[in-house]
Write an enzyme that holds these catalytic residues in place. Structure first.
Site, PDB file in Angstrom:
ATOM      1  N   ASN A  13     -11.164  -2.960  10.102  1.00 57.89           N
ATOM      2  CA  ASN A  13     -10.364  -1.980  10.858  1.00 57.89           C
ATOM      3  C   ASN A  13     -10.849  -0.596  10.431  1.00 57.89           C
ATOM      4  O   ASN A  13     -10.512  -0.125   9.352  1.00 57.89           O
ATOM      5  CB  ASN A  13      -8.875  -2.168  10.520  1.00 57.89           C
ATOM      6  CG  ASN A  13      -7.999  -1.097  11.152  1.00 57.89           C
ATOM      7  OD1 ASN A  13      -8.456  -0.314  11.997  1.00 57.89           O
ATOM      8  ND2 ASN A  13      -6.736  -1.049  10.738  1.00 57.89           N
ATOM      9  N   LYS A  15     -10.086   2.167  11.581  1.00 54.58           N
ATOM     10  CA  LYS A  15      -9.073   3.222  11.783  1.00 54.58           C
ATOM     11  C   LYS A  15      -9.739   4.426  12.476  1.00 54.58           C
ATOM     12  O   LYS A  15     -10.618   4.238  13.299  1.00 54.58           O
ATOM     13  CB  LYS A  15      -8.410   3.583  10.457  1.00 54.58           C
ATOM     14  CG  LYS A  15      -7.892   2.334   9.737  1.00 54.58           C
ATOM     15  CD  LYS A  15      -6.938   2.603   8.622  1.00 54.58           C
ATOM     16  CE  LYS A  15      -6.480   1.282   8.015  1.00 54.58           C
ATOM     17  NZ  LYS A  15      -5.471   1.408   6.993  1.00 54.58           N
ATOM     18  N   HIS A  99       0.027  -2.478  14.135  1.00 53.98           N
ATOM     19  CA  HIS A  99      -0.367  -2.081  12.775  1.00 53.98           C
ATOM     20  C   HIS A  99       0.737  -1.209  12.180  1.00 53.98           C
ATOM     21  O   HIS A  99       1.373  -0.426  12.896  1.00 53.98           O
ATOM     22  CB  HIS A  99      -1.695  -1.314  12.818  1.00 53.98           C
ATOM     23  CG  HIS A  99      -2.259  -1.086  11.457  1.00 53.98           C
ATOM     24  ND1 HIS A  99      -1.834  -0.062  10.651  1.00 53.98           N
ATOM     25  CD2 HIS A  99      -3.186  -1.772  10.749  1.00 53.98           C
ATOM     26  CE1 HIS A  99      -2.491  -0.128   9.497  1.00 53.98           C
ATOM     27  NE2 HIS A  99      -3.315  -1.157   9.539  1.00 53.98           N
ATOM     28  N   GLU A 101       0.678   1.428  10.543  1.00 53.24           N
ATOM     29  CA  GLU A 101       0.514   2.873  10.771  1.00 53.24           C
ATOM     30  C   GLU A 101       1.047   3.251  12.153  1.00 53.24           C
ATOM     31  O   GLU A 101       1.604   4.333  12.341  1.00 53.24           O
ATOM     32  CB  GLU A 101      -0.967   3.261  10.612  1.00 53.24           C
ATOM     33  CG  GLU A 101      -1.359   3.308   9.137  1.00 53.24           C
ATOM     34  CD  GLU A 101      -2.824   3.024   8.862  1.00 53.24           C
ATOM     35  OE1 GLU A 101      -3.655   3.112   9.777  1.00 53.24           O
ATOM     36  OE2 GLU A 101      -3.137   2.672   7.703  1.00 53.24           O
ATOM     37  N   GLU A 171       0.276  -7.921   6.496  1.00 54.19           N
ATOM     38  CA  GLU A 171      -0.166  -6.711   5.807  1.00 54.19           C
ATOM     39  C   GLU A 171       1.025  -6.026   5.135  1.00 54.19           C
ATOM     40  O   GLU A 171       1.736  -5.241   5.778  1.00 54.19           O
ATOM     41  CB  GLU A 171      -0.787  -5.737   6.820  1.00 54.19           C
ATOM     42  CG  GLU A 171      -2.034  -6.249   7.490  1.00 54.19           C
ATOM     43  CD  GLU A 171      -2.992  -5.114   7.843  1.00 54.19           C
ATOM     44  OE1 GLU A 171      -4.139  -5.168   7.413  1.00 54.19           O
ATOM     45  OE2 GLU A 171      -2.572  -4.161   8.522  1.00 54.19           O
ATOM     46  N   GLY A 177      -4.266   0.664   1.921  1.00 56.29           N
ATOM     47  CA  GLY A 177      -4.929   1.899   1.515  1.00 56.29           C
ATOM     48  C   GLY A 177      -4.496   2.427   0.157  1.00 56.29           C
ATOM     49  O   GLY A 177      -4.767   3.572  -0.191  1.00 56.29           O
ATOM     50  N   SER A 217      -5.716  -3.483   0.993  1.00 52.29           N
ATOM     51  CA  SER A 217      -6.614  -3.274  -0.149  1.00 52.29           C
ATOM     52  C   SER A 217      -7.428  -4.521  -0.504  1.00 52.29           C
ATOM     53  O   SER A 217      -7.673  -4.794  -1.671  1.00 52.29           O
ATOM     54  CB  SER A 217      -5.838  -2.770  -1.372  1.00 52.29           C
ATOM     55  OG  SER A 217      -5.235  -1.520  -1.089  1.00 52.29           O
TER      56      SER A 217
END
Ligand code: PGA
Length: 256
Positions: A13, A15, A99, A101, A171, A177, A217
């Protein structure tokens, strides 16, 4: 992983990173590993404008290209949005949906995510549905009920036949991250729970065939342990997918 029943998938991904001019060198660096990875399917989910260039660059690398988001609407006056048909038209094979985010920064709800999942399937895209709890939710011990809700809501109206094209990614939000990873056992437990939810909704055969990925991560250091979990069938990788060398190391781990 359980290769007897389901595909192992390593998905990057990117991003909002990378430029069109960087893709060719990336693909060249990944090729020797991805092209020989017989046991795992490699996907790279790129920013939408990069999809056509990525499709071209990855053509000989056994890498499929995906998107990171799509509109829940089919067509029309939705300025700035991109439809499933448009993604398919430029060669995307799959799309990340829900996701964390997008849930946190863009306010995507479970209802919108469900509409996007249905729209993806209608347009021949495989949705990679992301679910996961925040640190606070884990501390409150509501991980199980939250993940159950997210999975059920995302799959509402999805048929058993369509489930063959659905991928689910666990996730944990606190691991994305941050350099913190769930322990293999904790990640494996949640993946097992997700499969149990799918089993309740669709029966044992469908549940057995769904690929469930871990994301947060993931790196070459922790990939072996996480992928050794029986209910984890691959990874959704952000940071470590930006460098072809570190992404290749995870593909190698999945191809063991
Ligand atoms: P990360 O991102 O690997 O950088 O934690 C994963 C993701 O957000 O999908």
């Amino acid at each position: 992983m359980n290769r007897k029943y389901r595909k192992t998938i390593i998905a990057g991904n990117w991003k909002m990173n990378m430029l069109a001019s960087e893709i060719k060198a990336y693909a060249a660096a990944l090729k020797s590993v991805s092209a020989s990875a017989k046991w795992c399917e490699t996907v790279v989910c790129v920013p939408a404008p990069l999809i056509p260039g990525a499709v071209k660059a990855f053509r000989d690398c056994r890498v499929t290209v995906g998107a990171q988001n799509m509109s829940e609407h089919a067509v029309g006056a939705y300025t700035g949005e991109i439809s499933g048909a448009q993604l398919r038209d430029v060669g995307a094979a799959c799309v990340i949906v829900g996701h964390s985010e997008r849930r946190a920064i863009f306010g995507e709800t479970d209802t919108v995510i469900n509409k996007k999942v249905l729209a993806a399937l209608e347009n021949g895209l495989k949705p990679i549905i992301c679910v996961g709890e925040t640190e606070e939710q884990r501390a409150l011990d509501i991980t199980e009920s939250l993940i159950t809700l997210q999975v059920k809501a995302a799959l509402s109206g999805v048929s058993a036949a369509q489930m063959r094209r659905v991928i689910i990614a666990y996730e944990p939000v606190w691991a994305i991250g941050t350099g913190k990873t769930a322990t293999p056992d904790d990640a494996g437990e949640v993946a097992k729970l997700i499969r149990a939810v799918v089993r309740k909704m669709y029966g044992a055969r469908v549940a057995r065939g769904v690929s469930i990925l871990y994301g947060g991560s993931m790196s070459s250091d922790n990939a072996y342990g996480i992928l050794a979990q029986p209910d984890i069938d691959g990874g959704l990788i952000g940071t470590a997918s930006l460098e072809p060398e570190s992404f290749a190391a995870i593909i190698k781990a999945a191809n063991q």
